[in-house]
Design a protein around this motif. Structure first.
Motif, PDB file in Angstrom:
ATOM      1  N   VAL A  57       0.407  -1.512  13.442  1.00 31.33           N
ATOM      2  CA  VAL A  57       0.059  -0.475  12.458  1.00 31.33           C
ATOM      3  C   VAL A  57      -0.124  -1.095  11.084  1.00 31.33           C
ATOM      4  O   VAL A  57      -1.127  -0.857  10.403  1.00 31.33           O
ATOM      5  CB  VAL A  57       1.147   0.621  12.396  1.00 31.33           C
ATOM      6  CG1 VAL A  57       0.897   1.589  11.253  1.00 31.33           C
ATOM      7  CG2 VAL A  57       1.168   1.385  13.703  1.00 31.33           C
ATOM      8  N   ALA A  58       0.848  -1.925  10.675  1.00 30.11           N
ATOM      9  CA  ALA A  58       0.764  -2.514   9.341  1.00 30.11           C
ATOM     10  C   ALA A  58      -0.458  -3.424   9.233  1.00 30.11           C
ATOM     11  O   ALA A  58      -1.129  -3.449   8.205  1.00 30.11           O
ATOM     12  CB  ALA A  58       2.030  -3.288   9.034  1.00 30.11           C
ATOM     13  N   THR A  59      -0.778  -4.151  10.305  1.00 30.10           N
ATOM     14  CA  THR A  59      -1.952  -5.027  10.289  1.00 30.10           C
ATOM     15  C   THR A  59      -3.232  -4.202  10.211  1.00 30.10           C
ATOM     16  O   THR A  59      -4.105  -4.452   9.393  1.00 30.10           O
ATOM     17  CB  THR A  59      -1.991  -5.899  11.565  1.00 30.10           C
ATOM     18  OG1 THR A  59      -0.725  -6.492  11.722  1.00 30.10           O
ATOM     19  CG2 THR A  59      -3.047  -6.955  11.478  1.00 30.10           C
ATOM     20  N   GLY A  60      -3.329  -3.174  11.073  1.00 30.91           N
ATOM     21  CA  GLY A  60      -4.533  -2.336  11.100  1.00 30.91           C
ATOM     22  C   GLY A  60      -4.706  -1.541   9.836  1.00 30.91           C
ATOM     23  O   GLY A  60      -5.782  -1.507   9.235  1.00 30.91           O
ATOM     24  N   ILE A 201       7.403   2.237   7.450  1.00 27.45           N
ATOM     25  CA  ILE A 201       7.417   2.640   6.038  1.00 27.45           C
ATOM     26  C   ILE A 201       6.040   3.162   5.606  1.00 27.45           C
ATOM     27  O   ILE A 201       5.931   4.151   4.885  1.00 27.45           O
ATOM     28  CB  ILE A 201       7.875   1.466   5.141  1.00 27.45           C
ATOM     29  CG1 ILE A 201       9.331   1.126   5.454  1.00 27.45           C
ATOM     30  CG2 ILE A 201       7.736   1.807   3.659  1.00 27.45           C
ATOM     31  CD1 ILE A 201       9.872  -0.096   4.760  1.00 27.45           C
ATOM     32  N   LEU A 202       4.988   2.496   6.110  1.00 27.69           N
ATOM     33  CA  LEU A 202       3.623   2.918   5.757  1.00 27.69           C
ATOM     34  C   LEU A 202       3.330   4.332   6.239  1.00 27.69           C
ATOM     35  O   LEU A 202       2.796   5.161   5.494  1.00 27.69           O
ATOM     36  CB  LEU A 202       2.621   1.995   6.427  1.00 27.69           C
ATOM     37  CG  LEU A 202       2.173   0.794   5.653  1.00 27.69           C
ATOM     38  CD1 LEU A 202       1.252  -0.031   6.504  1.00 27.69           C
ATOM     39  CD2 LEU A 202       1.470   1.224   4.391  1.00 27.69           C
ATOM     40  N   LEU A 203       3.663   4.582   7.502  1.00 28.57           N
ATOM     41  CA  LEU A 203       3.415   5.926   8.046  1.00 28.57           C
ATOM     42  C   LEU A 203       4.204   6.953   7.244  1.00 28.57           C
ATOM     43  O   LEU A 203       3.684   8.006   6.866  1.00 28.57           O
ATOM     44  CB  LEU A 203       3.818   5.993   9.522  1.00 28.57           C
ATOM     45  CG  LEU A 203       2.922   5.224  10.490  1.00 28.57           C
ATOM     46  CD1 LEU A 203       3.480   5.299  11.898  1.00 28.57           C
ATOM     47  CD2 LEU A 203       1.497   5.757  10.497  1.00 28.57           C
ATOM     48  N   PHE A 204       5.442   6.613   6.933  1.00 32.03           N
ATOM     49  CA  PHE A 204       6.288   7.529   6.179  1.00 32.03           C
ATOM     50  C   PHE A 204       5.700   7.777   4.789  1.00 32.03           C
ATOM     51  O   PHE A 204       5.521   8.926   4.372  1.00 32.03           O
ATOM     52  CB  PHE A 204       7.707   6.949   6.062  1.00 32.03           C
ATOM     53  CG  PHE A 204       8.596   7.728   5.151  1.00 32.03           C
ATOM     54  CD1 PHE A 204       9.109   8.959   5.537  1.00 32.03           C
ATOM     55  CD2 PHE A 204       8.903   7.247   3.874  1.00 32.03           C
ATOM     56  CE1 PHE A 204       9.916   9.692   4.671  1.00 32.03           C
ATOM     57  CE2 PHE A 204       9.704   7.971   3.011  1.00 32.03           C
ATOM     58  CZ  PHE A 204      10.211   9.194   3.413  1.00 32.03           C
ATOM     59  N   SER A 205       5.360   6.695   4.064  1.00 28.15           N
ATOM     60  CA  SER A 205       4.894   6.899   2.686  1.00 28.15           C
ATOM     61  C   SER A 205       3.516   7.552   2.647  1.00 28.15           C
ATOM     62  O   SER A 205       3.225   8.335   1.745  1.00 28.15           O
ATOM     63  CB  SER A 205       4.934   5.601   1.880  1.00 28.15           C
ATOM     64  OG  SER A 205       4.288   4.591   2.569  1.00 28.15           O
ATOM     65  N   GLY A 206       2.660   7.265   3.661  1.00 27.55           N
ATOM     66  CA  GLY A 206       1.344   7.908   3.715  1.00 27.55           C
ATOM     67  C   GLY A 206       1.471   9.410   3.908  1.00 27.55           C
ATOM     68  O   GLY A 206       0.815  10.197   3.209  1.00 27.55           O
ATOM     69  N   PHE A 207       2.327   9.813   4.846  1.00 29.14           N
ATOM     70  CA  PHE A 207       2.508  11.259   5.075  1.00 29.14           C
ATOM     71  C   PHE A 207       3.269  11.909   3.919  1.00 29.14           C
ATOM     72  O   PHE A 207       3.016  13.070   3.591  1.00 29.14           O
ATOM     73  CB  PHE A 207       3.199  11.503   6.419  1.00 29.14           C
ATOM     74  CG  PHE A 207       2.237  11.424   7.561  1.00 29.14           C
ATOM     75  CD1 PHE A 207       1.269  12.405   7.738  1.00 29.14           C
ATOM     76  CD2 PHE A 207       2.243  10.351   8.431  1.00 29.14           C
ATOM     77  CE1 PHE A 207       0.338  12.325   8.767  1.00 29.14           C
ATOM     78  CE2 PHE A 207       1.312  10.264   9.468  1.00 29.14           C
ATOM     79  CZ  PHE A 207       0.363  11.250   9.630  1.00 29.14           C
ATOM     80  N   SER A 347       4.805  -0.121  -0.695  1.00 27.84           N
ATOM     81  CA  SER A 347       4.497  -0.123   0.743  1.00 27.84           C
ATOM     82  C   SER A 347       3.016  -0.417   0.969  1.00 27.84           C
ATOM     83  O   SER A 347       2.650  -1.088   1.924  1.00 27.84           O
ATOM     84  CB  SER A 347       4.905   1.194   1.403  1.00 27.84           C
ATOM     85  OG  SER A 347       4.207   2.263   0.850  1.00 27.84           O
ATOM     86  N   LEU A 348       2.162   0.065   0.068  1.00 25.84           N
ATOM     87  CA  LEU A 348       0.721  -0.209   0.196  1.00 25.84           C
ATOM     88  C   LEU A 348       0.439  -1.704   0.034  1.00 25.84           C
ATOM     89  O   LEU A 348      -0.213  -2.320   0.883  1.00 25.84           O
ATOM     90  CB  LEU A 348      -0.056   0.585  -0.868  1.00 25.84           C
ATOM     91  CG  LEU A 348      -1.426   0.029  -1.248  1.00 25.84           C
ATOM     92  CD1 LEU A 348      -2.427   0.285  -0.153  1.00 25.84           C
ATOM     93  CD2 LEU A 348      -1.915   0.636  -2.542  1.00 25.84           C
ATOM     94  N   THR A 349       0.942  -2.283  -1.049  1.00 25.41           N
ATOM     95  CA  THR A 349       0.635  -3.692  -1.289  1.00 25.41           C
ATOM     96  C   THR A 349       1.293  -4.593  -0.238  1.00 25.41           C
ATOM     97  O   THR A 349       0.704  -5.583   0.189  1.00 25.41           O
ATOM     98  CB  THR A 349       1.061  -4.121  -2.715  1.00 25.41           C
ATOM     99  OG1 THR A 349       2.314  -3.526  -3.016  1.00 25.41           O
ATOM    100  CG2 THR A 349       0.063  -3.707  -3.750  1.00 25.41           C
TER     101      THR A 349
END
Lengths: 707, 70
Positions: A57-60, A201-207, A347-349
């Motif tokens: 997920v983080a790579t994609g 963390i990405l999925l969490f912060s995106g939502f 989390s984005l960077t």
């Protein structure tokens, strides 16, 4: 276009610094699982599917970044999700073609496949093209990182009385240094575990951002009703505008991009190779495409959708002419509180860094396998022990990571003038992937595909692509599906169709004329001076390539269409000369070079992997305690009864892991069943296996037969 | 109402042309023996592959209808 600077507060910066420190410490901890280059690059082929699926997920998400999809979400709405939801068409080819081949042939890089399937010269050309592709991909990652960080920074700063402007390239260089340090000491296991954490963390912060944005607007109904119908459609308009249209993006991303992502992206492929078995790799890939990619599409695009809604409700807050590449940062800053904004930005960077470090790791793997090792073999370096070789290669891999990072930064220069990261990425994919996509794809699925065809499609395909890029109005226009040509960036996406077509055309034409090539070479070989004739023909093909390239740079065809067709004709003559040269010089046996290397002989590949006959009887897993044994025997020994439960025989392959499922296979090894004993529930392993598996003496292990 | 070129035409093209690629893939893996439907595990994967295609068709169709009529 309105651009922002100095967004965020000191609390946000503090949160970002803490986040990065934690992530780097987390990654470094897993660096201790690297005992060889095999571990550094492939994580020791030990992980379960869910760990790999989440780490992807983080790579994609990083590579198909927040910045570019938020930009397109802001400009065009929900159709920004298109590229995340068009990968299934090639999944049968991947799951039952490429994935088993790369695992069972034990290849360590894509160019190595080219040598086994075709010839060393095909490997050489594939290495060059793949290095361009990977380094370009790293450049796109750095460009996105720079664009994400720039709005947070001031326009300039003062140091020792001197004022320094903060530029995009300056920001990218600082980011590259941080990324380089991390990847150089971490390796693949560190990357997998860091990505796993960041994926969540990405999925969490995106939502979280989506929830905060929709709440800020006054709830779901308000958000849905504000957006125009065109913004809510999941697919873009068929052929307009030229900067974002369905059909161009279908060929660029859905075809070239999907094959490129699944078949050529060494970073992703290495993740699948890190799974404990082919079946686990299949599960990781299928789960990722079916569930994680649609979720990721929402995560990365929603800031643009919220930004569009905000610009319609309050144009002073979000001006409609906001730079699209900055909309993510602008929206996050509006809807999130200080500190939360810092967390989202961190989390984005960090996710973008994950993409970049995965790619750097993968490119270093290509360097070691396809440049370093063949070079050492060529200069016949003194033979040393495997341990010393491994140590030296690990050092070379780390140095290569640094050099690749620098080249990635330099490659940003090629992309930084595109209006958005999305268009830069689209252009990159359309231009660099087609020759390799055609070569890999036909290599795997078409037994008749020859070394002459693959090399001709590399050389001729590239030449025809250069001619097409120079005269798009003549050559790419017939493929444009009605898309208007943008003079400054002509056919950024649909050029992928032209490029795929010309590379495919060369590949098919040369394959179908194989008999003619062989007959011609036989006739030539009957002549006494055949060596001189062939040397002359090869030199002529090189001269023709140079004539085509210099003819383009001199502007032949600029004013008359005849000149263009002359260049095309000359290219085809060159292609046939290249094919004849390859047929003459390269030793190729269709049976040996395809056995176990195409989809038509997967069982053979499996047998070669095992080194013997397959045992496909279905058995059960067993739970065992381990005991140490003396000596250097590499097999592991179970009781007769345990082997019967697993339906295993001496010589079969076995996977042994710590019984705690949540470790995802981190503590595990692969080995071979040795002679059985009578102690039920006990497995005997040696010191090296104990060290590689990082087993704990008091913990139980689970064993299963592989094949 | 947005034009046909923005609603159903991309959908038809996506699953028409994409569907041809998918079908070719399914035929090749079956004919080559890479997927062996006599094996329980492979039969499961064959169903997953078909399910995935239908899943994405329904996914896009649902969102087009939602955008137009909801």
């Amino acid at each position: 276009m309105e651009k922002f600077h100095n967004i965020g507060t000191s609390t946000d910066w503090l949160v970002m610094v803490v986040y990065f420190a934690v992530i780097m410490l987390f990654g470094s901890y897993f660096g201790r699982y690297n005992r060889s280059t095999k571990d550094f690059f492939f994580g020791g082929r030990r992980f379960t599917w869910w760990l790999i699926a989440f780490s992807i997920v983080a790579t994609g998400v990083g590579s198909h970044s927040f910045i570019k999809y938020s930009a397109k979400g802001f400009e065009h709405g929900f159709s920004s999700t298109m590229t995340y939801i068009n990968d299934w068409f090639f999944i049968p080819f991947f799951l039952f073609g490429w994935l088993p081949i790369i695992v069972y042939t034990k290849i360590r890089s894509i160019p190595e496949y080219f040598e086994k399937r075709f010839s060393p010269s095909a490997r050489f050309l594939a290495t060059i093209l793949l290095m361009f592709y990977m380094i370009g991909y790293i450049g796109i990652g750095f460009l996105t990182l720079g664009k994400a960080a720039l709005p947070l920074l001031p326009e300039s700063f003062t140091l020792l009385g001197q004022t320094f402007s903060i530029t995009l390239m300056g920001t990218i260089i600082v980011i590259a240094v941080i990324t380089g340090i991390y990847i150089t000491f971490g390796g693949q296991t560190a990357v997998i575990f860091t990505d796993l954490l960041q994926g969540f963390i990405l999925l969490f912060s995106g939502f979280l951002l989506f929830f905060l944005g929709v709440s800020y607007l006054g709830g779901w109904d308000t958000f849905w009703n504000i957006l125009p119908v065109e913004w809510k459609l999941p697919l873009a308009d068929f052929n307009k505008p030229s900067s974002f249209n369905f059909v161009g993006i279908f060929w660029q991303d859905g075809v070239a991009g999907s094959i490129g992502f699944l078949f050529m992206n060494m970073g992703l492929i290495m993740r699948f190779m890190a799974t404990k078995s082919v079946d686990e790799g299949r599960k990781a890939a299928a789960f990722n495409i079916l569930f994680m990619l649609p979720l990721s599409a929402v995560v990365v695009g929603n800031a643009g959708w919220v930004g569009k809604a905000l610009s319609l409700v309050d144009p002073d807050l979000v001006p409609p002419n906001t730079s699209p590449d900055q909309i993510f940062v602008v929206v996050a800053n509006i809807v999130a509180l200080p500190g939360v904004f810092g967390f989202i930005m961190a989390s984005l960077t960090a996710a973008l860094m994950s993409t970049v470090d995965t790619l750097i790791n993968a490119t270093a793997a290509i360097y070691i396998n396809d440049v370093h090792r063949p070079l050492k073999k060529y200069i016949k370096e003194k033979i040393v022990t495997q341990k010393v070789t491994d140590k030296r290669e690990l050092f070379a891999a780390r140095v290569a990571s640094v050099v690749i990072t620098v080249l990635g930064v330099v490659s940003v220069l090629a992309f930084k003038n595109f209006p958005t990261v999305y268009e830069a990425h689209g252009y990159f994919h359309s231009t660099l992937t087609p020759p390799l996509v055609i070569a890999i794809f036909l290599g795997i699925f078409w037994r008749k595909f020859t070394p002459a065809a693959v090399i001709a499609s590399f050389v001729g395909g590239v030449a025809l692509m250069i001619i097409g890029a120079t005269y798009p109005g003549i050559l790419i226009a017939p493929f444009d599906h009605g898309i208007e040509m943008n003079q400054s960036h002509p056919y950024s996406y649909i050029r992928a169709l032209y490029n795929l077509f010309v590379c495919g055309l060369v590949a098919v034409t040369i394959t179908y004329t194989t008999k003619w090539q062989r007959n011609t070479i036989e006739t030539l070989k009957a002549k006494a001076n055949h060596k001189n004739i062939m040397a002359g023909l090869t030199a002529a093909s090189v001269v023709m390539f140079l004539v085509v390239v210099s003819g383009i740079s001199m502007g032949i065809g600029q004013d008359n269409i005849l000149g263009i067709w002359l260049l095309v004709l000359l290219t085809f003559v060159m292609i046939f000369l290249v094919a004849l040269s390859v047929t003459y010089y390269v030793k190729y046996d269709e049976h040996t070079n395809t056995d176990g290397l195409t989809v038509w002989s997967i069982t053979k590949a499996k047998e070669l992997f095992k080194g013997g006959k397959l045992n496909e009887k279905e058995g059960k897993k067993v739970s065992v305690k381990f005991k140490m044994k003396e000596g250097e025997d590499d097999t592991i020994n179970f009781s007769q009864k345990d082997m019967q439960t697993m339906a295993a025989e001496v010589g079969d392959l076995v996977y042994l892991s710590d019984a705690r499922a949540y470790l995802g296979g981190l503590k595990s090894i692969h080995s071979v069943f040795g002679e059985p004993h009578d102690d039920d529930g006990i497995v005997y392993i040696n010191e090296e296996q104990f060290m590689t598996g990082v087993f704990i003496k008091t913990r139980r292990l689970i064993a299963e037969k592989e094949m | 109402m947005p034009p046909f070129s923005h609603t159903w035409l991309p959908f038809i093209y996506l699953y028409g042309v994409g569907g041809i690629f998918f079908l070719i893939g399914m035929i090749i893996i079956r004919k080559s023996g890479a997927i062996n439907l006599k094996k329980k595990r492979h039969k499961y994967w064959y169903r997953v592959l078909i399910f995935g295609f239908i899943y994405f068709v329904i996914f896009h169709a649902f969102f087009i209808i939602a955008a137009l009529y909801w």
